[in-house]
Write a protein that holds these residues in place. Structure first.
Motif, PDB file in Angstrom:
ATOM      1  N   HIS A 352       0.935  -0.714  -0.424  1.00 59.42           N
ATOM      2  CA  HIS A 352       0.135  -0.206   0.060  1.00 59.42           C
ATOM      3  C   HIS A 352       1.344   1.448  -0.163  1.00 59.42           C
ATOM      4  N   VAL A 353       0.081   2.700  -0.328  1.00 66.03           N
ATOM      5  CA  VAL A 353       1.214   3.589  -0.351  1.00 66.03           C
ATOM      6  C   VAL A 353       0.603   4.344   0.899  1.00 66.03           C
ATOM      7  N   PHE A 354       1.135   4.623   1.927  1.00 61.91           N
ATOM      8  CA  PHE A 354       0.711   5.456   3.149  1.00 61.91           C
ATOM      9  C   PHE A 354       1.214   7.197   3.036  1.00 61.91           C
ATOM     10  N   PRO A 355       0.015   7.387   2.877  1.00 62.68           N
ATOM     11  CA  PRO A 355       0.030   9.044   2.946  1.00 62.68           C
ATOM     12  C   PRO A 355       0.911   9.114   3.638  1.00 62.68           C
ATOM     13  N   ASP A 356       1.811  10.846   3.248  1.00 56.90           N
ATOM     14  CA  ASP A 356       2.491  11.095   4.095  1.00 56.90           C
ATOM     15  C   ASP A 356       3.432  10.781   3.978  1.00 56.90           C
ATOM     16  N   GLU A 357       4.064  10.041   3.579  1.00 58.34           N
ATOM     17  CA  GLU A 357       5.372   9.463   3.480  1.00 58.34           C
ATOM     18  C   GLU A 357       6.639   9.695   3.360  1.00 58.34           C
ATOM     19  N   PRO A 359      10.427   9.716   1.557  1.00 55.26           N
ATOM     20  CA  PRO A 359      10.976   8.859   0.165  1.00 55.26           C
ATOM     21  C   PRO A 359      12.312   7.731   1.157  1.00 55.26           C
ATOM     22  N   PHE A 360      11.972   7.782   2.476  1.00 56.79           N
ATOM     23  CA  PHE A 360      12.670   6.398   2.812  1.00 56.79           C
ATOM     24  C   PHE A 360      11.830   5.067   2.949  1.00 56.79           C
ATOM     25  N   ASP A 361      10.260   5.548   3.506  1.00 55.66           N
ATOM     26  CA  ASP A 361       9.948   4.641   3.664  1.00 55.66           C
ATOM     27  C   ASP A 361       9.498   3.925   2.089  1.00 55.66           C
ATOM     28  N   GLN A 362       9.552   4.764   1.193  1.00 54.38           N
ATOM     29  CA  GLN A 362       9.570   3.783  -0.228  1.00 54.38           C
ATOM     30  C   GLN A 362      10.580   2.958  -0.319  1.00 54.38           C
ATOM     31  N   LYS A 363      12.123   3.707  -0.248  1.00 55.27           N
ATOM     32  CA  LYS A 363      12.948   2.852  -0.264  1.00 55.27           C
ATOM     33  C   LYS A 363      12.999   1.359   0.415  1.00 55.27           C
ATOM     34  N   ILE A 364      12.736   1.446   1.653  1.00 61.21           N
ATOM     35  CA  ILE A 364      12.534  -0.023   2.474  1.00 61.21           C
ATOM     36  C   ILE A 364      11.150  -0.820   1.626  1.00 61.21           C
ATOM     37  N   ARG A 365      10.814  -0.484   1.139  1.00 61.99           N
ATOM     38  CA  ARG A 365       9.181  -0.670   0.780  1.00 61.99           C
ATOM     39  C   ARG A 365       9.862  -1.720  -0.544  1.00 61.99           C
ATOM     40  N   GLU A 366      10.430  -0.897  -1.158  1.00 60.40           N
ATOM     41  CA  GLU A 366      11.087  -1.456  -2.420  1.00 60.40           C
ATOM     42  C   GLU A 366      12.326  -2.762  -2.260  1.00 60.40           C
ATOM     43  N   SER A 367      12.787  -2.646  -1.205  1.00 55.52           N
ATOM     44  CA  SER A 367      14.320  -3.112  -0.620  1.00 55.52           C
ATOM     45  C   SER A 367      13.427  -4.973  -0.436  1.00 55.52           C
ATOM     46  N   ASP A 368      12.496  -4.602   0.810  1.00 52.56           N
ATOM     47  CA  ASP A 368      11.441  -5.402   1.023  1.00 52.56           C
ATOM     48  C   ASP A 368      10.806  -6.650  -0.414  1.00 52.56           C
ATOM     49  N   TYR A 369      10.984  -5.886  -1.308  1.00 51.71           N
ATOM     50  CA  TYR A 369      10.449  -6.962  -2.130  1.00 51.71           C
ATOM     51  C   TYR A 369      11.223  -7.157  -2.754  1.00 51.71           C
ATOM     52  N   ASP A 370      12.459  -6.475  -3.230  1.00 49.19           N
ATOM     53  CA  ASP A 370      13.459  -7.116  -4.287  1.00 49.19           C
ATOM     54  C   ASP A 370      14.192  -8.118  -2.782  1.00 49.19           C
ATOM     55  N   LEU A 371      14.259  -8.325  -1.665  1.00 57.21           N
ATOM     56  CA  LEU A 371      14.525  -9.717  -0.596  1.00 57.21           C
ATOM     57  C   LEU A 371      13.385 -10.908  -1.407  1.00 57.21           C
ATOM     58  N   LEU A 372      12.288 -10.511  -1.370  1.00 57.13           N
ATOM     59  CA  LEU A 372      11.113 -11.458  -1.706  1.00 57.13           C
ATOM     60  C   LEU A 372      11.717 -12.029  -3.148  1.00 57.13           C
ATOM     61  N   LEU A 373      12.489 -11.152  -4.026  1.00 52.03           N
ATOM     62  CA  LEU A 373      12.590 -11.476  -5.516  1.00 52.03           C
ATOM     63  C   LEU A 373      14.157 -12.324  -5.283  1.00 52.03           C
ATOM     64  N   GLY A 374      14.772 -12.019  -4.119  1.00 53.10           N
ATOM     65  CA  GLY A 374      16.440 -12.794  -4.597  1.00 53.10           C
ATOM     66  C   GLY A 374      16.898 -13.660  -3.798  1.00 53.10           C
ATOM     67  N   SER A 375      15.456 -14.147  -2.743  1.00 54.21           N
ATOM     68  CA  SER A 375      16.140 -14.367  -1.587  1.00 54.21           C
ATOM     69  C   SER A 375      15.194 -16.289  -1.204  1.00 54.21           C
ATOM     70  N   GLU A 376      15.839 -17.021  -1.446  1.00 56.14           N
ATOM     71  CA  GLU A 376      14.411 -17.748  -1.837  1.00 56.14           C
ATOM     72  C   GLU A 376      13.859 -18.648   0.478  1.00 56.14           C
ATOM     73  N   PRO A 377      15.191 -18.378   1.188  1.00 58.28           N
ATOM     74  CA  PRO A 377      14.228 -18.367   2.236  1.00 58.28           C
ATOM     75  C   PRO A 377      13.511 -17.768   2.648  1.00 58.28           C
ATOM     76  N   ALA A 378      13.034 -16.649   1.479  1.00 57.20           N
ATOM     77  CA  ALA A 378      12.510 -15.437   2.289  1.00 57.20           C
ATOM     78  C   ALA A 378      11.226 -15.632   1.901  1.00 57.20           C
ATOM     79  N   GLN A 379      11.415 -16.842   0.838  1.00 54.03           N
ATOM     80  CA  GLN A 379      10.047 -16.667  -0.136  1.00 54.03           C
ATOM     81  C   GLN A 379       9.490 -18.210   0.185  1.00 54.03           C
ATOM     82  N   GLN A 380      10.389 -18.884   0.629  1.00 53.78           N
ATOM     83  CA  GLN A 380       9.574 -20.508   1.922  1.00 53.78           C
ATOM     84  C   GLN A 380       9.199 -19.842   3.062  1.00 53.78           C
TER      85      GLN A 380
END
Length: 393
Positions: A352-357, A359-380
């Motif tokens: 979700h997009v949170f009001p009043d975010e 740029p740091f918040d968006q970078k953390i969100r993107e990092s969390d998603y990239d972790l899912l894309l690249g980490s099999e333990p996170a996917q499992q």
């Protein structure tokens, strides 16, 4: 006042209350369901449609899966699509070897009502002024039906009456601890009689989240994130479809079959837990004790896990003379509740997009998603949580 007695009074005739009544009845444990709405009103509520593995197994175990197996659809996972990033599939089959089911709560409610009617179970609908009494000593529930006041005396009361029901309020304020997070947005959902997309799909977009779900092969459920200030009247079908299609990638948007909505609802999101789930001879289950945002598809499933633990506790009490599971019900159920709150919160933050975010918040969100894309333990780990943790022995 007319007085009668049963072993267990279940306050609330939604799926949690009826499922508990059905299981207890199968073991010969007398019970009565007291519901303030009509059966037609309860049955008409269109809610969840994603069943965890454990929920599907519970339906199978108790003779309620025939229609699900015939008309529902087993699913291997859910798809996350992300603006300007690769897609990610929560692969349940790969990481757990199990499946979830696309099967609507409305159908479960219908099957439960039919089963209870056939068994002669006591269901009292349109019960006004429902109140709980003496829950630490000599419990009873009173209500008014057709102008007559009734009292149901019992051994135990099970509060399955939702967030606004009287059961949780019967626990004293100096005992009750409540934890809540209210989210600054809502989900606008519509139902349409069109074939659904192949996968449950979550879409992250810089304008807000979108989701595609399904109820049956000719019934689709779609959602878009909206501001809390919006009203249903602000969202005619044309605006909804334009917003949904813009938030989906082109390859999926082209597959969506639009049409006139047959149901439309606005749902604010919150996370909520009330502790303890037991006070004296009162036990809370389902939304009476907790709420999750719909992002993790945990609401109905969490209610049914409560019912699993509570029905086991009552069976053990009446059939085996043991109160171990009654004494540990709150503690055991809350462990699974907080695990479900956790994944629901994390997926809500991710998508979700949170009001009043900032740029740091968006970078953390993107990092969390990239972790899912690249980490099999996170996917499992995510696959096991999304499938639903096993019931605790």
């Amino acid at each position: 006042m007319k007085t009668s007695k049963t072993k267990v009074v279940i306050v609330g005739g939604g799926p949690a209350g009826l499922m508990l009544s059905h299981i207890l009845g199968r073991y010969g444990i007398d019970n009565a369901v007291v519901e303030r709405h009509s059966m037609e009103h309860v049955a008409s509520r269109i809610r969840a449609g994603v069943l965890e593995y454990g929920t599907a197994q519970l339906l199978k175990e108790h003779g309620l899966a025939e229609r699900m197996l015939r008309d529902g659809k087993a699913k291997n996972g859910a798809l996350i699509v992300w603006e300007n990033r690769p897609d990610f599939f929560i692969d349940l089959k790969k990481w757990t070897g199990k499946q979830m089911w696309a099967w609507g709560q409305t159908y479960i409610q219908e099957d439960l009502h039919a089963a209870l009617t056939a068994s002669g179970a006591q269901m009292i609908h349109e019960a006004a002024d429902v109140a709980l009494h003496d829950i630490t000593d000599d419990p009873s529930v009173t209500y008014v039906k057709d102008g007559v006041r009734h009292q149901l005396k019992c051994d135990f009361i099970c509060g399955c009456d939702g967030f606004h029901g009287p059961s949780r309020q019967a626990i004293p304020l100096d005992v009750r601890r409540e934890y809540e997070r209210v989210y600054p947005f809502a989900w606008l959902g519509i139902m349409v009689e069109r074939p659904p997309l192949e996968n449950f799909t979550y879409a992250y977009h810089s304008d807000g989240m979108a989701m595609a779900a399904q109820r049956n092969p000719m019934l689709s459920r779609y959602y878009v994130q909206t501001p809390l200030s919006d009203r249903i009247e602000d969202w005619p079908d044309d605006r909804f479809w334009a917003t949904l299609l813009r938030r989906l990638p082109e390859n999926l948007a082209s597959q969506v079959q639009t049409g006139p909505s047959i149901e439309k609802s606005m749902a604010p999101l919150r996370s909520f837990v009330s502790e303890p789930l037991r006070w004296g001879k009162l036990f809370l289950a389902g939304d009476a004790g907790h709420i999750v945002p719909p992002t993790g598809a945990k609401g109905l499933n969490l209610a049914f896990s409560d019912v699993f633990y509570l029905s086991r506790a009552l069976r053990s009490h009446y059939l085996e003379g043991s109160d171990h599971y009654l004494e540990t019900y709150s503690e055991m159920a809350l462990r699974r509740i907080w695990a479900s709150e956790n994944i629901s919160w994390r997926l809500t933050k991710l998508l979700h997009v949170f009001p009043d975010e900032v740029p740091f918040d968006q970078k953390i969100r993107e990092s969390d998603y990239d972790l899912l894309l690249g980490s099999e333990p996170a996917q499992q780990a995510l696959a096991h949580e999304y499938l639903g943790l096993p019931f605790e022995e």
